[in-house]
Design a protein around this motif. Sequence first.
Motif, short mmCIF file in Angstrom:
data_model
loop_
_atom_site.label_atom_id
_atom_site.label_comp_id
_atom_site.label_asym_id
_atom_site.label_seq_id
_atom_site.Cartn_x
_atom_site.Cartn_y
_atom_site.Cartn_z
N LEU A 83 0.83 -1.20 0.00
CA LEU A 83 0.00 0.00 0.00
C LEU A 83 0.87 1.25 0.00
N ASN A 84 0.34 2.33 -0.56
CA ASN A 84 1.09 3.58 -0.62
C ASN A 84 0.17 4.76 -0.37
N GLU A 85 0.75 5.95 -0.37
CA GLU A 85 0.00 7.16 -0.06
C GLU A 85 -0.77 7.71 -1.25
N LYS A 86 -0.56 7.16 -2.43
CA LYS A 86 -1.19 7.69 -3.63
C LYS A 86 -2.51 7.02 -3.96
N ASN A 87 -2.66 5.76 -3.59
CA ASN A 87 -3.84 5.00 -3.97
C ASN A 87 -4.73 4.72 -2.76
N ASN A 88 -6.02 4.61 -3.04
CA ASN A 88 -6.94 4.24 -1.97
C ASN A 88 -7.75 2.99 -2.31
N ARG A 89 -7.50 2.38 -3.46
CA ARG A 89 -8.17 1.12 -3.78
C ARG A 89 -7.23 0.22 -4.56
N TYR A 90 -7.35 -1.09 -4.28
CA TYR A 90 -6.46 -2.08 -4.85
C TYR A 90 -7.27 -3.31 -5.24
N ASN A 91 -6.99 -3.87 -6.40
CA ASN A 91 -7.63 -5.11 -6.81
C ASN A 91 -7.12 -6.25 -5.94
N VAL A 92 -8.04 -7.05 -5.42
CA VAL A 92 -7.63 -8.20 -4.61
C VAL A 92 -8.18 -9.53 -5.13
N PHE A 93 -9.16 -9.47 -6.06
CA PHE A 93 -9.65 -10.72 -6.65
C PHE A 93 -10.43 -10.43 -7.92
N ARG A 94 -10.24 -11.30 -8.90
CA ARG A 94 -11.05 -11.27 -10.12
C ARG A 94 -11.43 -12.70 -10.45
N GLY A 95 -12.72 -12.97 -10.48
CA GLY A 95 -13.22 -14.29 -10.82
C GLY A 95 -13.90 -14.27 -12.17
N LEU A 96 -14.17 -15.45 -12.71
CA LEU A 96 -14.83 -15.54 -14.01
C LEU A 96 -16.35 -15.49 -13.85
N ASN A 97 -16.85 -15.88 -12.69
CA ASN A 97 -18.28 -15.86 -12.43
C ASN A 97 -18.53 -15.27 -11.05
N SER A 98 -19.75 -14.80 -10.82
CA SER A 98 -20.11 -14.26 -9.51
C SER A 98 -20.46 -15.42 -8.59
N GLU A 99 -19.42 -15.99 -7.96
CA GLU A 99 -19.60 -17.15 -7.11
C GLU A 99 -19.27 -16.80 -5.66
N ASN A 100 -19.55 -17.75 -4.76
CA ASN A 100 -19.25 -17.56 -3.35
C ASN A 100 -17.78 -17.86 -3.06
N HIS A 101 -17.14 -16.97 -2.30
CA HIS A 101 -15.73 -17.14 -1.95
C HIS A 101 -15.48 -16.65 -0.53
N GLU A 102 -14.35 -17.05 0.02
CA GLU A 102 -13.87 -16.53 1.29
C GLU A 102 -12.58 -15.76 1.05
N ILE A 103 -12.46 -14.59 1.61
CA ILE A 103 -11.24 -13.80 1.50
C ILE A 103 -10.63 -13.63 2.88
N GLN A 104 -9.31 -13.79 2.95
CA GLN A 104 -8.55 -13.59 4.18
C GLN A 104 -7.40 -12.64 3.87
N ILE A 105 -7.30 -11.54 4.61
CA ILE A 105 -6.22 -10.57 4.42
C ILE A 105 -5.31 -10.65 5.63
N ASN A 106 -4.04 -10.99 5.39
CA ASN A 106 -3.04 -11.09 6.45
C ASN A 106 -2.08 -9.92 6.36
N VAL A 107 -1.81 -9.27 7.47
CA VAL A 107 -0.88 -8.14 7.51
C VAL A 107 0.54 -8.68 7.67
N LEU A 108 1.38 -8.38 6.68
CA LEU A 108 2.77 -8.83 6.72
C LEU A 108 3.67 -7.81 7.41
N SER A 109 3.34 -6.51 7.24
CA SER A 109 4.11 -5.47 7.90
C SER A 109 3.29 -4.19 7.95
#
Length: 453
Positions: free
Chosen positions: A408-434
């Motif tokens: 992450l940086n000071e210039k952006n406020n949105r980031y792509n985190v997933f793109r699927g081929l269909n609108s399906e059910n998923h689970e997302i987990q975001i882990n902080v590395l630093s």
Amino acid sequence: MKKKIYYILLINLIFLGVSCQTPVEKIKYKGIDRTLCLLQHSTEEAPNNVEILFYGQSIIGGMKTNILIDSLRAQYPFANITFKHKPIGGFTIPKLIKTAEHDLYHENPDLIIFHAYGGIKEGLYDELVKNIRQNMASDVLLLDHHYVWNKPSTTLQSINEAHDRDSKAIQEIADRYDCGIVQVRDQWKQYLIDNNIEANELMGNRIDPNVHPNDQGNKLLRSFVFSKLIQEPEAIYEVQKDSIRDWHEFKSQNNLSTNFTGNWVQLITDPSKNNEVKLEVLIDGKKPSAHKSNYYISRPTSGFKSWMPSILKVSLGENLPQNEKWTLEIFDLERETNTFSFKLKGNITGADGEGNSANDFTSDSGRIKIKKEDFYIFENERIFKNETPENFKVHFSVEPIVKDVLVLNEKNNRYNVFRGLNSENHEIQINVLSGNPIIEALLINQAFLNNNE
């Protein structure tokens, strides 16, 4: 009193006093109402990001879209307007329906502005717009055909009768898929009448028959599109009513996980507090690089002394792709049979098989597939009158849409985190590395149409 809820991709993603527990009737916003509201409701304190993608063929290519964007920025000084320009001159709908796989579906713009000829009778124009709606959440603005010029008058009459029919069909397609439309044709004709001028005054060099507008014609075309983009929306966009977009706000920064249904997810952050933060994203327990839907293939490079691509469509094979640059080298060109041989090499995979343009091709690794009808080498030769040299090289890349680790940086406020081929059910987990991130929300998109519509 009912409040107008403005869509703001900034740090305060709230519903302006509307309780999260209050049932809200979801609607599917039609036309370009959402884009109009993003533009018109931007303020200095709360600017909206608006990305516009231009696609089609030479009419879009020659209209000088940068001037249109400058006009929009002047009209909406507080909107953060960006754009991409991807038309291919000379490519009608039957070709664009293939190149769209490289140019469109990995993008996530707010608005697509599109014009092209052909494909009406075959149903391909309809199919292309439907494909966009089934893969993307973007607003779509279609342009019907302007009034061209040709000689003799009988030829001009025949062309314009065809363009009248096609323009009517484009209007019907726009209605069918809830797209916006700029009725260029009716306005163009009226302009000719009001100014008592002939069609050639707006076309080419005013002497030679031409389908391409000259500077005056392009200015007129831009004015029609601009007028559409400053009109009042039919419905005010309210984010909590949007049936194809959802916000998920994290209640705790210590638990950045959730389930979702969608095919495109973006992370919304506070850029002032996230400099050099590193995050790891897992989808269904796997890194984005482990999902085939996370990859796309760039448009293959142009033919010899041409601007048209050498191959209309290259597809991912059955095996999991990887971020890689590919080179297809052509040799043994046989112009009597319109065939050639080729060999494929990846900068990671290495040599990955040989083939002939007379046959469909699957690479040895199973990562790359090309259909024989999608080779465009000899068509480029025919159009541009240049013979392709032996050992001519075509380049394309397999590229990830989402990275496994986000910085992450000071210039952006949105980031792509997933793109699927269909609108399906998923689970997302975001882990902080630093770092100590401030994660505001997830913006979860579904395609405008599901695959059953």
